[in-house]
Scaffold this motif. Structure first.
Motif, PDB file in Angstrom:
ATOM      1  N   ARG A  83       1.516  13.473   5.050  1.00 48.97           N
ATOM      2  CA  ARG A  83       0.665  12.445   4.435  1.00 48.97           C
ATOM      3  C   ARG A  83       1.517  11.419   3.690  1.00 48.97           C
ATOM      4  NH1 ARG A  83      -2.218  11.497  -0.323  1.00 48.97           N
ATOM      5  NH2 ARG A  83      -4.075  10.237   0.063  1.00 48.97           N
ATOM      6  N   GLN A  84       2.502  11.916   2.934  1.00 45.09           N
ATOM      7  CA  GLN A  84       3.346  11.008   2.164  1.00 45.09           C
ATOM      8  C   GLN A  84       4.119  10.041   3.061  1.00 45.09           C
ATOM      9  OE1 GLN A  84       4.472  10.862  -1.834  1.00 45.09           O
ATOM     10  NE2 GLN A  84       3.830   9.198  -0.499  1.00 45.09           N
TER      11      GLN A  84
ATOM     12  N   ALA B 185      11.662  10.426  -1.560  1.00 43.56           N
ATOM     13  CA  ALA B 185      12.184  10.360  -0.193  1.00 43.56           C
ATOM     14  C   ALA B 185      11.531   9.218   0.586  1.00 43.56           C
ATOM     15  CB  ALA B 185      11.943  11.685   0.519  1.00 43.56           C
ATOM     16  N   SER B 186      10.239   9.026   0.377  1.00 44.49           N
ATOM     17  CA  SER B 186       9.544   7.951   1.088  1.00 44.49           C
ATOM     18  C   SER B 186      10.051   6.584   0.643  1.00 44.49           C
ATOM     19  CB  SER B 186       8.029   8.053   0.874  1.00 44.49           C
ATOM     20  OG  SER B 186       7.648   7.671  -0.441  1.00 44.49           O
ATOM     21  N   LYS B 187      10.346   6.431  -0.648  1.00 45.19           N
ATOM     22  CA  LYS B 187      10.837   5.142  -1.136  1.00 45.19           C
ATOM     23  C   LYS B 187      12.294   4.918  -0.747  1.00 45.19           C
ATOM     24  CE  LYS B 187       6.994   3.712  -2.884  1.00 45.19           C
ATOM     25  NZ  LYS B 187       6.282   2.570  -2.261  1.00 45.19           N
ATOM     26  N   ALA B 188      13.067   6.001  -0.606  1.00 42.34           N
ATOM     27  CA  ALA B 188      14.417   5.858  -0.068  1.00 42.34           C
ATOM     28  C   ALA B 188      14.354   5.361   1.374  1.00 42.34           C
ATOM     29  CB  ALA B 188      15.160   7.185  -0.145  1.00 42.34           C
TER      30      ALA B 188
ATOM     31  N   THR C 284       3.678  21.355   1.112  1.00 46.96           N
ATOM     32  CA  THR C 284       3.358  21.825   2.455  1.00 46.96           C
ATOM     33  C   THR C 284       3.710  20.757   3.490  1.00 46.96           C
ATOM     34  OG1 THR C 284       1.130  20.900   2.419  1.00 46.96           O
ATOM     35  CG2 THR C 284       1.417  23.120   1.495  1.00 46.96           C
ATOM     36  N   ALA C 285       3.682  21.150   4.754  1.00 49.77           N
ATOM     37  CA  ALA C 285       3.897  20.185   5.831  1.00 49.77           C
ATOM     38  C   ALA C 285       2.841  19.084   5.771  1.00 49.77           C
ATOM     39  CB  ALA C 285       3.868  20.890   7.181  1.00 49.77           C
TER      40      ALA C 285
ATOM     41  N   ALA D   1       0.831  -1.206   0.000  1.00 46.77           N
ATOM     42  CA  ALA D   1       0.000   0.000   0.000  1.00 46.77           C
ATOM     43  C   ALA D   1       0.864   1.255   0.000  1.00 46.77           C
ATOM     44  CB  ALA D   1      -0.923   0.004   1.221  1.00 46.77           C
ATOM     45  N   GLY D   2       0.506   2.195  -0.844  1.00 45.04           N
ATOM     46  CA  GLY D   2       1.254   3.444  -0.912  1.00 45.04           C
ATOM     47  C   GLY D   2       0.686   4.343  -1.992  1.00 45.04           C
ATOM     48  N   PHE D   3       1.227   5.545  -2.085  1.00 47.28           N
ATOM     49  CA  PHE D   3       0.718   6.524  -3.046  1.00 47.28           C
ATOM     50  C   PHE D   3       1.785   7.582  -3.261  1.00 47.28           C
ATOM     51  CE2 PHE D   3      -0.745   7.388   1.249  1.00 47.28           C
ATOM     52  CZ  PHE D   3      -0.235   8.663   1.477  1.00 47.28           C
TER      53      PHE D   3
END
Length: 266
Positions: A109-110, A156-159, A103-104, A91-93
């Motif tokens: 959320r990410q 950044a999230s996938k890193a 924005t923050a 699960a991801g987006f």
């Protein structure tokens, strides 16, 4: 592991795209499949297809943005089928926009979805995986290795997913549980059609080069195979492997190529 027909695989983000395709592939191999995502009506359709083909499927809606939902989903799996052998944290987006404009709220959320939700999925599944020498699949992205203009939060999230995978491979030593981090290149998905607030726009065009996009069933086969073989890190699609190699050895070329690519709205 024991008789495959008794083994249970839990897939998050199983209502569409790679998650849905992996559900069919695991079912084809004889696994009992637990399907989770937010959209129950789509999960029910996937489950019906699996059952029609002779497989077993269990639908447990789960929003990975909510820790209690993840914990409850694991409890329901164990109450129903008594075990867990494989978990695929899929699960991801994507959150879109330049770093200058995000924005923050966008960043929170990410990272809540792609990083914290993934980590908590593993946290609550792990005690049961340890009982069966289980397997973990973390769905990352080639973006973990590359510059990502206008999708910097996603990259950044996938890193972070890549880093979690490396960490788990050490923390799991001696437990019998393996962790495979899967890094696909372009694979057919809805990711480009979901905005930063999670709203789906079916009319939104996919900016990725269509000639490089793998079909989901092809991706699912190599991903499941990698998890079964207990690979540590698996980068796939031909273009994905090439661009990661180039980034390692010739990062200036990669920066040039990416700078000349399509410019999504920022």
């Amino acid at each position: 592991m024991t008789n495959v027909q008794e083994n249970v695989v839990w897939i998050t983000g199983a209502s569409s795209g790679i998650g849905k395709a992996m559900a069919f592939e695991w079912a084809r191999l004889g696994y009992k499949v637990v399907l989770s995502s937010r959209r129950k009506e789509l999960l029910d359709k996937v489950a019906d297809e699996i059952r029609l083909s002779g497989g077993e499927a269990l639908v447990i809606p789960c929003d990975i943005m909510e820790e209690t939902a993840i914990e409850t989903a694991v409890q329901q799996i164990i109450e129903t089928w008594g075990r867990m052998d494989v978990v695929v944290a899929n699960a991801g987006f994507g959150v879109f926009g330049s770093v200058e404009k995000l924005t923050a709220k966008d960043w929170n959320r990410q990272l809540q979805g792609n990083v914290i939700g993934l980590a908590l999925t593993i946290k609550y599944a792990l005690p049961y995986l340890k009982k069966n020498n289980g397997r973990i699949g973390l769905v990352g992205s080639v973006a973990a290795y590359l510059p990502n203009p206008n999708i910097g939060a996603y990259g950044a999230s996938k890193a972070a997913v890549h880093s979690i995978g490396l960490t788990m491979q050490v923390e799991l030593m001696g437990t019998g549980v393996s962790c495979t981090t899967l890094h696909p290149g372009f694979v057919a998905s809805e990711i480009a059609r979901i905005d930063n607030d999670g709203v789906w726009h079916p009319e939104q065009p996919d900016p990725r080069p269509s000639n490089l996009i793998w079909p989901t069933d092809k991706a699912a086969k190599v991903m499941v195979k990698a998890v079964l073989k207990r690979k540590r890190n698996y980068v796939f699609t031909g273009h994905g492997k090439v661009v990661v190699w180039l980034q390692n050895w010739f990062p200036g070329i990669v920066r040039f190529i990416i700078s000349k690519g399509p410019k999504p709205d920022s």
